[in-house]
Design an enzyme around this catalytic site. Structure first.
Site, PDB file in Angstrom:
ATOM      1  N   CYS A 108       0.726  -1.624  -0.372  1.00  0.00           N
ATOM      2  CA  CYS A 108      -0.449  -0.504   0.135  1.00  0.00           C
ATOM      3  C   CYS A 108       0.933   0.967  -0.318  1.00  0.00           C
ATOM      4  O   CYS A 108       0.553   2.449   0.195  1.00  0.00           O
ATOM      5  CB  CYS A 108      -0.958   0.256   1.505  1.00  0.00           C
ATOM      6  SG  CYS A 108      -2.031  -1.255   0.901  1.00  0.00           S
ATOM      7  N   HIS A 242      -3.028   7.396   3.207  1.00  0.00           N
ATOM      8  CA  HIS A 242      -3.580   6.470   2.732  1.00  0.00           C
ATOM      9  C   HIS A 242      -4.400   5.973   3.279  1.00  0.00           C
ATOM     10  O   HIS A 242      -5.229   5.582   4.127  1.00  0.00           O
ATOM     11  CB  HIS A 242      -2.421   4.545   2.775  1.00  0.00           C
ATOM     12  CG  HIS A 242      -2.919   3.292   2.945  1.00  0.00           C
ATOM     13  ND1 HIS A 242      -3.918   3.015   1.445  1.00  0.00           N
ATOM     14  CD2 HIS A 242      -3.020   2.260   3.381  1.00  0.00           C
ATOM     15  CE1 HIS A 242      -3.982   2.362   1.248  1.00  0.00           C
ATOM     16  NE2 HIS A 242      -3.857   0.973   2.166  1.00  0.00           N
ATOM     17  N   ASN A 272     -10.247  -0.577   1.128  1.00  0.00           N
ATOM     18  CA  ASN A 272      -8.951   0.573   0.881  1.00  0.00           C
ATOM     19  C   ASN A 272      -8.091  -0.281  -0.291  1.00  0.00           C
ATOM     20  O   ASN A 272      -8.621  -1.692  -0.628  1.00  0.00           O
ATOM     21  CB  ASN A 272      -7.849  -0.823   1.850  1.00  0.00           C
ATOM     22  CG  ASN A 272      -6.913  -0.668   2.052  1.00  0.00           C
ATOM     23  OD1 ASN A 272      -5.866   0.020   0.791  1.00  0.00           O
ATOM     24  ND2 ASN A 272      -6.641  -1.066   3.701  1.00  0.00           N
TER      25      ASN A 272
HETATM   26  N1  COA Z   1     -17.740  -7.926  10.998  1.00  0.00           N
HETATM   27  C1  COA Z   1     -18.817  -8.406  11.962  1.00  0.00           C
HETATM   28  N2  COA Z   1     -17.251  -8.703  13.036  1.00  0.00           N
HETATM   29  C2  COA Z   1     -16.577  -8.894  13.030  1.00  0.00           C
HETATM   30  C3  COA Z   1     -16.127  -8.977  11.216  1.00  0.00           C
HETATM   31  C4  COA Z   1     -16.770  -8.251  10.513  1.00  0.00           C
HETATM   32  N3  COA Z   1     -16.811  -7.887   8.494  1.00  0.00           N
HETATM   33  N4  COA Z   1     -14.287  -8.891  11.244  1.00  0.00           N
HETATM   34  C5  COA Z   1     -14.698  -9.542  12.477  1.00  0.00           C
HETATM   35  N5  COA Z   1     -15.235  -9.390  13.321  1.00  0.00           N
HETATM   36  C6  COA Z   1     -15.181  -9.963  14.848  1.00  0.00           C
HETATM   37  C7  COA Z   1     -14.068 -10.815  14.852  1.00  0.00           C
HETATM   38  O1  COA Z   1     -14.435 -11.940  14.652  1.00  0.00           O
HETATM   39  C8  COA Z   1     -14.292 -10.966  16.719  1.00  0.00           C
HETATM   40  O2  COA Z   1     -14.976 -10.857  17.568  1.00  0.00           O
HETATM   41  P1  COA Z   1     -15.044 -12.278  18.783  1.00  0.00           P
HETATM   42  O3  COA Z   1     -14.182 -10.831  19.382  1.00  0.00           O
HETATM   43  O4  COA Z   1     -16.109 -12.959  18.914  1.00  0.00           O
HETATM   44  O5  COA Z   1     -13.705 -12.963  18.169  1.00  0.00           O
HETATM   45  C9  COA Z   1     -14.147  -9.034  16.440  1.00  0.00           C
HETATM   46  O6  COA Z   1     -15.155  -8.471  15.707  1.00  0.00           O
HETATM   47  C10 COA Z   1     -13.537  -7.950  17.084  1.00  0.00           C
HETATM   48  O7  COA Z   1     -12.633  -8.562  16.266  1.00  0.00           O
HETATM   49  P2  COA Z   1     -11.271  -7.346  15.493  1.00  0.00           P
HETATM   50  O8  COA Z   1     -10.475  -8.173  15.335  1.00  0.00           O
HETATM   51  O9  COA Z   1     -10.552  -7.352  17.253  1.00  0.00           O
HETATM   52  O10 COA Z   1     -11.722  -6.009  15.823  1.00  0.00           O
HETATM   53  P3  COA Z   1     -10.867  -4.913  15.796  1.00  0.00           P
HETATM   54  O11 COA Z   1     -11.446  -3.818  16.642  1.00  0.00           O
HETATM   55  O12 COA Z   1      -9.867  -5.052  15.618  1.00  0.00           O
HETATM   56  O13 COA Z   1     -10.708  -3.865  13.564  1.00  0.00           O
HETATM   57  C11 COA Z   1     -10.440  -3.973  11.651  1.00  0.00           C
HETATM   58  C12 COA Z   1     -10.764  -5.279  12.989  1.00  0.00           C
HETATM   59  C13 COA Z   1      -9.813  -5.199  10.415  1.00  0.00           C
HETATM   60  C14 COA Z   1     -10.941  -3.806  11.743  1.00  0.00           C
HETATM   61  C15 COA Z   1      -8.609  -3.557  12.164  1.00  0.00           C
HETATM   62  O14 COA Z   1      -8.243  -4.076  13.315  1.00  0.00           O
HETATM   63  C16 COA Z   1      -8.446  -2.682  11.245  1.00  0.00           C
HETATM   64  O15 COA Z   1      -9.045  -2.317  10.847  1.00  0.00           O
HETATM   65  N6  COA Z   1      -6.771  -2.853  11.251  1.00  0.00           N
HETATM   66  C17 COA Z   1      -6.220  -2.570  10.146  1.00  0.00           C
HETATM   67  C18 COA Z   1      -6.581  -3.383   9.115  1.00  0.00           C
HETATM   68  C19 COA Z   1      -5.852  -2.875   8.354  1.00  0.00           C
HETATM   69  O16 COA Z   1      -5.740  -1.122   7.583  1.00  0.00           O
HETATM   70  N7  COA Z   1      -4.644  -3.091   6.593  1.00  0.00           N
HETATM   71  C20 COA Z   1      -4.613  -2.426   5.359  1.00  0.00           C
HETATM   72  C21 COA Z   1      -3.513  -1.808   5.560  1.00  0.00           C
HETATM   73  S1  COA Z   1      -2.585  -1.298   5.158  1.00  0.00           S
END
Ligand code: COA
Length: 320
Positions: A108, A242, A272
């Site tokens: 990215c 980004h 993204n």
């Molecule tokens: N819909 C509903 N629930 C979801 C889900 C979705 N699309 N994706 C994950 N969950 C659930 C998980 O299974 C977890 O459930 P559990 O508590 O029962 O285990 C819960 O939501 C929390 O998951 P978690 O991964 O802790 O959520 P988060 O608050 O960290 O958010 C992201 C997840 C991916 C949105 C966040 O971590 C993020 O944005 N990270 C950066 C990603 C990014 O920018 N990547 C590209 C970089 S170039």
């Protein structure tokens, strides 16, 4: 270095969060609250090369130069349907150019890496007019049964045409050895000699670690390039980050003590789109007339690797 043309292209198919909820255990509220994303545009019957060529042609047209005056094409791409030739060769063919071309993969952060390479080429006298195209189809990297990754991405192409000028005020790119927080593996053709099993591993992501690393790196990179440009943070008119997640952008805005109005975003519309996200946003702002001559703009990106990059540019519209 000076940007004289911008372009962008998206696939036709728009997929809303509710449409994803029809086949995934997810919902609009979860996706919106965690990411800010409301919809994304996804390749269906198009091909990425055609989006790339479309964005490239727009940038060349706005730049007002003949395609044969382009000295180099740099394409930032993580995956596309061709292993070889490179996507830059295919863009070259599609726009009828006659210059060298090369692909880079800095995930990215690819647009920032592309800008640095282009800027260095100019300073070394290798090339004067350089086309940078960022074309990405991350929706082809994820497992569409994995709700934690597939809801995050969209496909797009963004392009800029640059010529010589004094608009690059500072630049830095970095890489830290964190190859396990965001990766995808693909299976290659087998040989009679291969002594290990290979498999496709769709995009794997340690979401929370990526989030924290991205925020920290972006804040550090921005502070560095602003200081190197001899400016204060308050002097910056626009911070184009980004477009991975609105919460990442809000966290950076908060830590830099800068109002969110200085952080334009379109992640809500496209998700993204990897390295295409900054040139796409730049093109939209350019088209809407939101960039004024003399504006100081920070660009900041982060991605798998873990790569990061940031720069300060001063905007000057098409005066050569
Ligand atoms: N819909 C509903 N629930 C979801 C889900 C979705 N699309 N994706 C994950 N969950 C659930 C998980 O299974 C977890 O459930 P559990 O508590 O029962 O285990 C819960 O939501 C929390 O998951 P978690 O991964 O802790 O959520 P988060 O608050 O960290 O958010 C992201 C997840 C991916 C949105 C966040 O971590 C993020 O944005 N990270 C950066 C990603 C990014 O920018 N990547 C590209 C970089 S170039």
């Amino acid at each position: 270095m000076k940007i004289i043309g911008t372009g962008s292209a998206h696939p036709r198919l728009t997929i809303t969060n509710d449409m994803l909820a029809a086949f995934l255990d997810t919902n609009d509220e979860w996706i919106t609250t965690r990411t800010g994303i409301k919809q994304r545009q996804i390749i269906s019957d198009e091909r990425l090369k055609d989006l790339a060529i479309d964005a490239a042609k727009q940038a060349i047209k706005k730049g007002g130069i003949d395609v044969h005056d382009i000295d180099y094409i740099i394409c930032s791409n993580v995956v596309n349907e061709y292993v070889t030739p490179s996507l830059s060769c295919i863009i070259h063919d599609g726009i009828d150019a006659n210059c060298p071309c090369v692909d880079i993969n800095a995930a990215c952060s690819g647009f920032l890496y592309g800008l640095q390479i282009a800027h260095s080429f100019q300073r070394a006298g290798v090339a004067r007019n350089i086309l940078i195209v960022c074309a990405e189809e991350p929706t082809r990297m994820v497992d569409w049964k994995d709700r934690s990754t597939c809801v995050l991405f969209g496909d797009a192409a963004g392009a800029v045409l640059i010529t010589e000028g004094d608009c690059m005020k500072s630049m830095r790119v970095t890489n830290m050895s964190k190859t396990d927080v965001l990766y995808e593996e693909r299976k290659l053709e087998p040989t009679p000699y291969l002594r290990r099993n290979e498999d496709n591993v769709p995009l794997q992501m340690k979401g929370q670690e990526v989030f924290k690393t991205a925020v920290k790196a972006s804040v550090k990179d921005i502070a560095h390039v602003v200081e190197e440009a001899g400016l204060q943070i308050d002097d910056i008119d626009h911070f184009l980050l980004h477009q991975a997640n609105l919460r990442i952008i809000e966290a950076v805005s908060h830590l830099l003590k800068q109002d969110m109005s200085k952080f334009p975003h379109n992640v809500e519309l496209y998700g993204n789109t990897s390295s295409a996200s900054i040139p796409v946003l730049l093109n939209e702002m350019n088209m809407r007339g939101e960039l004024k001559d003399g504006d100081k703009i920070v660009l900041s990106a982060f991605g798998a690797g873990f790569t990061t990059g940031a720069c300060v540019i001063e905007w000057h519209s098409n005066q050569k």
